[in-house]
Design a protein around this motif. Structure first.
Motif, short mmCIF file in Angstrom:
data_model
loop_
_atom_site.label_atom_id
_atom_site.label_comp_id
_atom_site.label_asym_id
_atom_site.label_seq_id
_atom_site.Cartn_x
_atom_site.Cartn_y
_atom_site.Cartn_z
N THR A 223 -14.78 -5.59 27.89
CA THR A 223 -14.70 -4.13 27.80
C THR A 223 -14.96 -3.71 26.35
O THR A 223 -15.08 -4.54 25.45
N ARG A 224 -15.03 -2.37 26.13
CA ARG A 224 -15.26 -1.87 24.77
C ARG A 224 -14.13 -2.30 23.84
O ARG A 224 -14.35 -2.69 22.70
N GLU A 225 -12.89 -2.24 24.33
CA GLU A 225 -11.75 -2.63 23.50
C GLU A 225 -11.83 -4.12 23.16
O GLU A 225 -11.54 -4.53 22.03
N GLN A 226 -12.21 -4.92 24.14
CA GLN A 226 -12.30 -6.36 23.89
C GLN A 226 -13.42 -6.68 22.90
O GLN A 226 -13.28 -7.60 22.08
N LEU A 227 -14.53 -5.92 22.96
CA LEU A 227 -15.62 -6.14 22.01
C LEU A 227 -15.16 -5.87 20.58
O LEU A 227 -15.57 -6.56 19.64
N GLU A 228 -14.32 -4.83 20.39
CA GLU A 228 -13.85 -4.49 19.05
C GLU A 228 -12.92 -5.55 18.49
O GLU A 228 -12.84 -5.72 17.27
N LYS A 229 -12.18 -6.30 19.35
CA LYS A 229 -11.20 -7.28 18.88
C LYS A 229 -11.68 -8.72 19.05
O LYS A 229 -10.91 -9.64 18.82
N ALA A 230 -12.93 -8.90 19.45
CA ALA A 230 -13.39 -10.24 19.82
C ALA A 230 -13.27 -11.24 18.67
O ALA A 230 -13.01 -12.43 18.91
N PHE A 231 -13.40 -10.79 17.42
CA PHE A 231 -13.41 -11.71 16.29
C PHE A 231 -12.09 -11.71 15.51
O PHE A 231 -12.01 -12.26 14.43
N ALA A 232 -11.07 -11.07 16.11
CA ALA A 232 -9.74 -11.08 15.48
C ALA A 232 -9.08 -12.45 15.70
O ALA A 232 -9.34 -13.13 16.71
N ARG B 74 -17.20 -16.16 12.67
CA ARG B 74 -17.41 -15.00 11.78
C ARG B 74 -17.34 -15.42 10.32
O ARG B 74 -18.16 -15.02 9.50
N ARG B 75 -16.31 -16.24 9.97
CA ARG B 75 -16.17 -16.69 8.58
C ARG B 75 -17.39 -17.50 8.14
O ARG B 75 -17.91 -17.31 7.03
N ILE B 76 -17.87 -18.38 9.00
CA ILE B 76 -19.02 -19.23 8.64
C ILE B 76 -20.27 -18.37 8.43
O ILE B 76 -21.00 -18.52 7.45
N VAL B 77 -20.53 -17.43 9.36
CA VAL B 77 -21.72 -16.57 9.26
C VAL B 77 -21.65 -15.71 8.00
O VAL B 77 -22.64 -15.54 7.28
N GLU B 78 -20.46 -15.16 7.72
CA GLU B 78 -20.32 -14.32 6.53
C GLU B 78 -20.51 -15.12 5.26
O GLU B 78 -21.07 -14.62 4.28
N ARG B 79 -20.02 -16.38 5.23
CA ARG B 79 -20.23 -17.21 4.05
C ARG B 79 -21.72 -17.52 3.85
O ARG B 79 -22.16 -17.80 2.75
N HIS B 80 -22.51 -17.46 4.94
CA HIS B 80 -23.97 -17.64 4.85
C HIS B 80 -24.69 -16.33 4.50
O HIS B 80 -25.93 -16.32 4.40
N GLY B 81 -23.95 -15.25 4.35
CA GLY B 81 -24.57 -13.97 4.02
C GLY B 81 -25.10 -13.22 5.22
O GLY B 81 -25.86 -12.26 5.06
N PRO C 47 -6.64 -21.85 21.23
CA PRO C 47 -5.83 -21.08 20.29
C PRO C 47 -6.41 -19.71 19.97
O PRO C 47 -5.79 -18.91 19.29
N GLY C 48 -7.66 -19.41 20.41
CA GLY C 48 -8.25 -18.09 20.14
C GLY C 48 -8.79 -17.94 18.74
O GLY C 48 -8.81 -16.83 18.20
N LEU C 49 -9.23 -19.03 18.13
CA LEU C 49 -9.75 -18.98 16.76
C LEU C 49 -11.25 -19.28 16.67
O LEU C 49 -11.83 -19.22 15.59
N GLY C 50 -11.90 -19.59 17.78
CA GLY C 50 -13.31 -20.00 17.76
C GLY C 50 -14.23 -18.93 17.19
O GLY C 50 -15.02 -19.18 16.28
N LEU C 51 -14.15 -17.68 17.70
CA LEU C 51 -15.02 -16.61 17.22
C LEU C 51 -14.66 -16.20 15.79
O LEU C 51 -15.54 -15.82 15.02
N THR C 52 -13.35 -16.30 15.45
CA THR C 52 -12.95 -15.97 14.08
C THR C 52 -13.58 -16.95 13.09
O THR C 52 -14.08 -16.57 12.03
N TYR D 236 -7.07 -13.83 19.10
CA TYR D 236 -7.27 -12.89 20.20
C TYR D 236 -8.02 -13.58 21.33
O TYR D 236 -8.98 -14.31 21.10
N LYS D 237 -7.55 -13.31 22.59
CA LYS D 237 -8.20 -13.86 23.78
C LYS D 237 -8.64 -12.71 24.65
O LYS D 237 -7.86 -11.81 24.96
N ALA D 238 -9.93 -12.73 25.04
CA ALA D 238 -10.49 -11.62 25.80
C ALA D 238 -9.87 -11.49 27.17
O ALA D 238 -9.69 -10.40 27.69
#
Length: 621
Positions: free
Chosen positions: A556-565, A588-595, A580-585, A568-570
């Motif tokens: 859902t829209r709410e789940q999309l907004e929290k997907a990378f928290a 995100r950290r890896i992609v951001e470290r790559h710019g 544990p709900g840390l895979g997407l988080t 959090y589990k959808a």
């Protein structure tokens, strides 16, 4: 007597240029007629003699006009003298040939004049530069036209014969004005008009006309199309220039040496009113006398640009730039450009007032700057101390997390390895179920510790990436080998649509971690035993956009907004110990470290999800 008369006539005709062959024949015919009159009996009634007299009389009248009539009269008098001398008393009938000769010579003179005039006129028409034609007044048709006029309009001469002039001259107002001027007894009629050519193009012509014999109008034309086009272009440029001048915020004028304002733009008219050819000092200053000294007069005297400032009674100050200018008729003019500098002058006055205060403020600022320098030195020392404290705390945090992870993983590792064997050996179903729950929790705790340590490592400022060009399709294929058995067990099909040769700049280990987490996440949320995971990539300018799409439960829209928290589990129904709900988080950290950046998209619940992220693109070698 007859010989003397004949000799005088011969001299008269010789003076009339009878030395040419045709004229000699006429003189010979005269001599023959006189000789025959002296020999024929009776001469007054001889028709052959009459023919001998009438033919040269008609010829000399045709050739010599008034002189020919005089010659025919002299010949007739000679004839009367000869006839009267041979027949006495003379009969009245002898006067008939004399009268007929004079009348015939007069008629021939008129015909010759008309013929020569027509020939002369036709030659003049043919020689007329630009073209000529004859126009009938009665019906407005063309009686004749020369070759140049026909060629000018794209016609043949025969096509213009008897053609209504309105066909080639469709402008009725110009025609009426021309016919009104070209009246009998009037002078030349001149109009500038347009004629229509055979090709449909209009041509500008100057048309001269004069009425002849109250019947036809002789017309001569000169083409001025290029002149009119140049004039129209010049007028357009003139209008464009005046339009530009009217848009200027400064006033612009053209002035003569007598101070008259010849032109003024809109800014001038709005400020000082319409000059209407008035004097500059009257219009601008309301004065009856020129300024002393007159700065504008220097422009005419020195023929060089001048500049000055003047104050208007409305409180405004103008900066004037004046330039010598030459009118189209060669008359000297002055071009003036006046700029309202009131605000600038006021600003300059205000700046002068603030100058003293600014110097005082500068002295105060120097004092404050010296004080601030001392404060900055103290602050730098404090910041260095605080920075050292923060770095020490960060190092302690990293060391604590690392030690905590090691302390937690050490007892969990044998438990994870032993629990399956213990469960296999236990025969009691109830106890075996409890042991399975315990084993599942041990596995969850180990996964949680590993993910937490990985997330902490990615948050650390001291982790350096080993960036290198990587073939995206090859790296994904290496990751998919780990899922071959799982995909076969659950009947999940995976489509690797990444084009060969798609190269990114990334850390090989962390790129594999991104694919591992995204594929594991997609498998987890596919309902049932069947599903599809599709991975695509496309280059967009300087980055490569990668997408991992599944046919799972969607978001859902709410789940999309929290997907990378974090944590959090959808799927709320799956808040168990599966993950544990840390895979997407972590992704995100890896992609951001790559710019790059990462985001999620979904059409809604039950319609699958798609995770997209970007990495730096590398051009193929």
């Amino acid at each position: 007597m007859a010989s003397r008369t004949a000799g005088g006539l011969l001299r008269f005709l010789q003076e009339g240029d009878l030395r040419e062959p045709g004229n000699v024949l006429v003189a010979g015919a005269f001599g023959t007629a006189i000789l025959a009159a002296s020999l024929v009996e009776p001469p007054g009634t001889n028709l052959i003699l009459w023919a001998l007299l009438f033919v040269p009389a008609a010829a000399v009248g045709y050739l010599y006009r008034e002189k020919g009539i005089v010659a025919a009269t002299v010949l007739g008098l000679v004839y009367l003298g000869v006839t009267a001398g041979r027949a006495y008393p003379p009969s009245p009938s002898i006067f008939l040939p004399f009268v007929a000769m004079v009348a015939l010579a007069s008629l021939a003179s008129t015909v010759g004049y008309s013929t020569r005039e027509q020939i002369h006129y036709r030659e003049a028409m043919e020689r007329a530069p630009g073209g000529a034609f004859l126009l009938r007044r009665e019906d407005g048709t063309i009686a004749d036209a020369n070759h140049d006029f026909a060629e000018l309009l794209g016609y043949a001469r025969r096509d213009l014969a008897n053609l209504p002039v309105s066909k080639i001259w469709p402008y009725g107002d110009d025609r009426e004005r021309f016919f009104a001027q070209a009246q009998p007894g009037s002078g030349n009629a001149v109009v500038e008009t347009q004629f229509l050519g055979r090709d449909g193009r209009t041509r500008w012509l100057v048309l001269w006309g004069r009425c002849l014999e109250d019947v036809v109008i002789t017309c001569r034309v000169s083409e001025i199309t290029r002149y009119k086009e140049a004039e129209a272009s010049l007028n357009a440029e003139r209008r464009r220039l005046f339009a530009i001048l009217d848009t200027l915020p400064a006033y612009v004028t053209l002035q003569g040496e007598d101070h008259t304002v010849r032109f003024a733009n809109r800014a001038f008219r709005e400020t000082f009113g319409d000059p209407e050819g008035g004097l500059c000092y009257e219009v601008q200053r309301g004065s009856r006398r020129p300024c002393k000294p007159c700065k504008g007069a220097m422009v005419f005297t020195l023929r060089s640009p001048q500049q000055w400032e003047w104050d208007h009674t409305n409180g405004k100050t103008y900066e004037v730039h004046a330039y010598p200018f030459t009118d189209t008729d060669g008359a000297p003019l002055m071009l003036q450009l006046g700029i309202d500098i009131t605000q600038r002058v006021q600003a300059e006055e205000a700046l002068k007032g603030f100058a003293g205060n600014l110097q005082a403020k500068n002295r105060e600022l120097e004092t404050l700057r010296s004080q601030l320098s001392v404060i900055n030195q103290e602050l730098d020392a404090t910041v260095r101390e605080r920075t050292a404290d923060v770095e020490k705390l960060l190092a302690q945090k990293d060391e604590f997390i690392s030690q905590l992870g090691h302390d937690l993983k050490t007892p969990l590792t044998p438990l994870v390895a032993l629990m399956p064997r213990v469960i296999e050996r236990e025969q009691n179903p109830d106890l075996r179920r409890l042991l399975e729950i315990a084993g599942h929790n041990v596995t969850y705790m180990k996964d949680l510790v590993q993910k937490t340590l990985q997330l902490a490592r990615m948050n650390s400022l001291y982790v350096e990436l080993d960036l290198e060009p990587l073939d995206l399709k090859t790296e994904l294929d290496n990751t998919l080998r780990n899922y071959a058995v799982l995909f076969k067990t659950k009947a999940i099909s995976l489509k690797n649509n990444i084009p060969p040769g798609t190269t990114v700049r990334a850390d090989r280990v962390l790129l594999g971690e991104i694919f591992n987490n995204l594929i594991a996440n997609a498998v987890k949320y596919i309902e049932g035993e069947k599903g599809t995971i599709t991975i695509d990539a496309a280059r967009e300018q300087e980055v490569v956009v990668v997408s991992v799409r599944d046919t799972g439960i969607g978001m859902t829209r709410e789940q999309l907004e929290k997907a990378f928290a974090e944590f959090y589990k959808a799927d709320a129904s799956r808040h168990d110990l599966d993950s544990p709900g840390l895979g997407l988080t972590i992704c995100r950290r890896i992609v951001e470290r790559h710019g790059g950046r990462i985001w999620a998209e979904s059409a809604g619940e039950g319609k699958g999800s798609m995770i997209m992220f970007t990495l730096e693109a590398v051009d193929a070698a």
